[in-house]
Design a protein around this motif. Sequence first.
Motif, mmCIF file in Angstrom:
data_model
loop_
_atom_site.group_PDB
_atom_site.id
_atom_site.type_symbol
_atom_site.label_atom_id
_atom_site.label_comp_id
_atom_site.label_asym_id
_atom_site.label_seq_id
_atom_site.Cartn_x
_atom_site.Cartn_y
_atom_site.Cartn_z
ATOM 1 N N GLN A 1 0.845 -1.186 0.000
ATOM 2 C CA GLN A 1 0.000 0.000 0.000
ATOM 3 C C GLN A 1 0.886 1.243 0.000
ATOM 4 O O GLN A 1 1.887 1.319 0.692
ATOM 5 N N TRP A 2 0.517 2.213 -0.825
ATOM 6 C CA TRP A 2 1.175 3.509 -0.977
ATOM 7 C C TRP A 2 2.505 3.436 -1.721
ATOM 8 O O TRP A 2 3.182 4.437 -1.865
ATOM 9 N N LYS A 3 2.921 2.288 -2.189
ATOM 10 C CA LYS A 3 4.152 2.196 -2.983
ATOM 11 C C LYS A 3 3.771 1.880 -4.422
ATOM 12 O O LYS A 3 2.956 0.994 -4.677
ATOM 13 N N PRO A 4 4.357 2.590 -5.378
ATOM 14 C CA PRO A 4 3.993 2.347 -6.781
ATOM 15 C C PRO A 4 4.554 1.027 -7.310
ATOM 16 O O PRO A 4 5.575 0.535 -6.850
ATOM 17 N N ASP B 1 -5.495 -0.290 -28.355
ATOM 18 C CA ASP B 1 -4.993 -0.197 -26.989
ATOM 19 C C ASP B 1 -5.739 -1.186 -26.104
ATOM 20 O O ASP B 1 -6.929 -1.437 -26.304
ATOM 21 N N PRO B 2 -5.047 -1.753 -25.104
ATOM 22 C CA PRO B 2 -5.710 -2.717 -24.228
ATOM 23 C C PRO B 2 -6.778 -2.032 -23.379
ATOM 24 O O PRO B 2 -6.671 -0.847 -23.054
ATOM 25 N N VAL B 3 -7.792 -2.791 -23.047
ATOM 26 C CA VAL B 3 -8.831 -2.314 -22.137
ATOM 27 C C VAL B 3 -8.618 -3.048 -20.823
ATOM 28 O O VAL B 3 -8.781 -4.269 -20.757
ATOM 29 N N LEU B 4 -8.220 -2.316 -19.806
ATOM 30 C CA LEU B 4 -7.945 -2.934 -18.511
ATOM 31 C C LEU B 4 -9.225 -3.034 -17.699
ATOM 32 O O LEU B 4 -10.095 -2.157 -17.790
ATOM 33 N N PRO B 5 -9.339 -4.072 -16.882
ATOM 34 C CA PRO B 5 -10.532 -4.194 -16.037
ATOM 35 C C PRO B 5 -10.518 -3.114 -14.956
ATOM 36 O O PRO B 5 -9.473 -2.536 -14.654
ATOM 37 N N GLU B 6 -11.674 -2.848 -14.390
ATOM 38 C CA GLU B 6 -11.726 -1.916 -13.274
ATOM 39 C C GLU B 6 -10.992 -2.527 -12.090
ATOM 40 O O GLU B 6 -11.161 -3.708 -11.779
ATOM 41 N N LEU B 7 -10.158 -1.725 -11.466
ATOM 42 C CA LEU B 7 -9.385 -2.165 -10.303
ATOM 43 C C LEU B 7 -9.653 -1.182 -9.171
ATOM 44 O O LEU B 7 -8.865 -0.255 -8.938
ATOM 45 N N PRO B 8 -10.772 -1.330 -8.456
ATOM 46 C CA PRO B 8 -11.168 -0.328 -7.469
ATOM 47 C C PRO B 8 -10.166 -0.154 -6.324
ATOM 48 O O PRO B 8 -10.136 0.881 -5.685
ATOM 49 N N GLU B 9 -9.323 -1.129 -6.098
ATOM 50 C CA GLU B 9 -8.338 -1.053 -5.013
ATOM 51 C C GLU B 9 -7.076 -0.272 -5.433
ATOM 52 O O GLU B 9 -6.216 -0.011 -4.599
ATOM 53 N N PHE B 10 -6.982 0.088 -6.725
ATOM 54 C CA PHE B 10 -5.763 0.706 -7.235
ATOM 55 C C PHE B 10 -6.060 2.011 -7.953
ATOM 56 O O PHE B 10 -7.133 2.185 -8.518
#
Length: 100
Positions: free
Chosen positions: A43-46, A64-73
């Motif tokens: 957490q908090w580190k890229p 371009d790729p379509v990335l899934p939703e990542l609500p935690e990121f």
Amino acid sequence: MLETDPIEVEILPLPAQGRPESFGGAVGDFTFTAMLDTDMVDQWKPATLKLRVRGTGNIRSVPDPVLPELPEFRLYESGTSTDTGTTNGLVTGTKTYEYV
């Protein structure tokens, strides 16, 4: 300088039958890889995600790729690069997407 007689070529559109819904128009032989620069995400580190498409064909036509939703990121695009060339008379290329 050498010259030849012109050659007529009829180019037909790609068939619609059997085409996946997500088809973006790229025709060729491509491989897709994904790499994350760390084994664990704190957490908090890229962390940096690299997606790479490589192969034979017009790499510029690969969507371009379509990335899934990542609500935690939180996801930030940090760059895209395209490299094209020819190998043994075939058009080749690599397209790299980078996200932090």
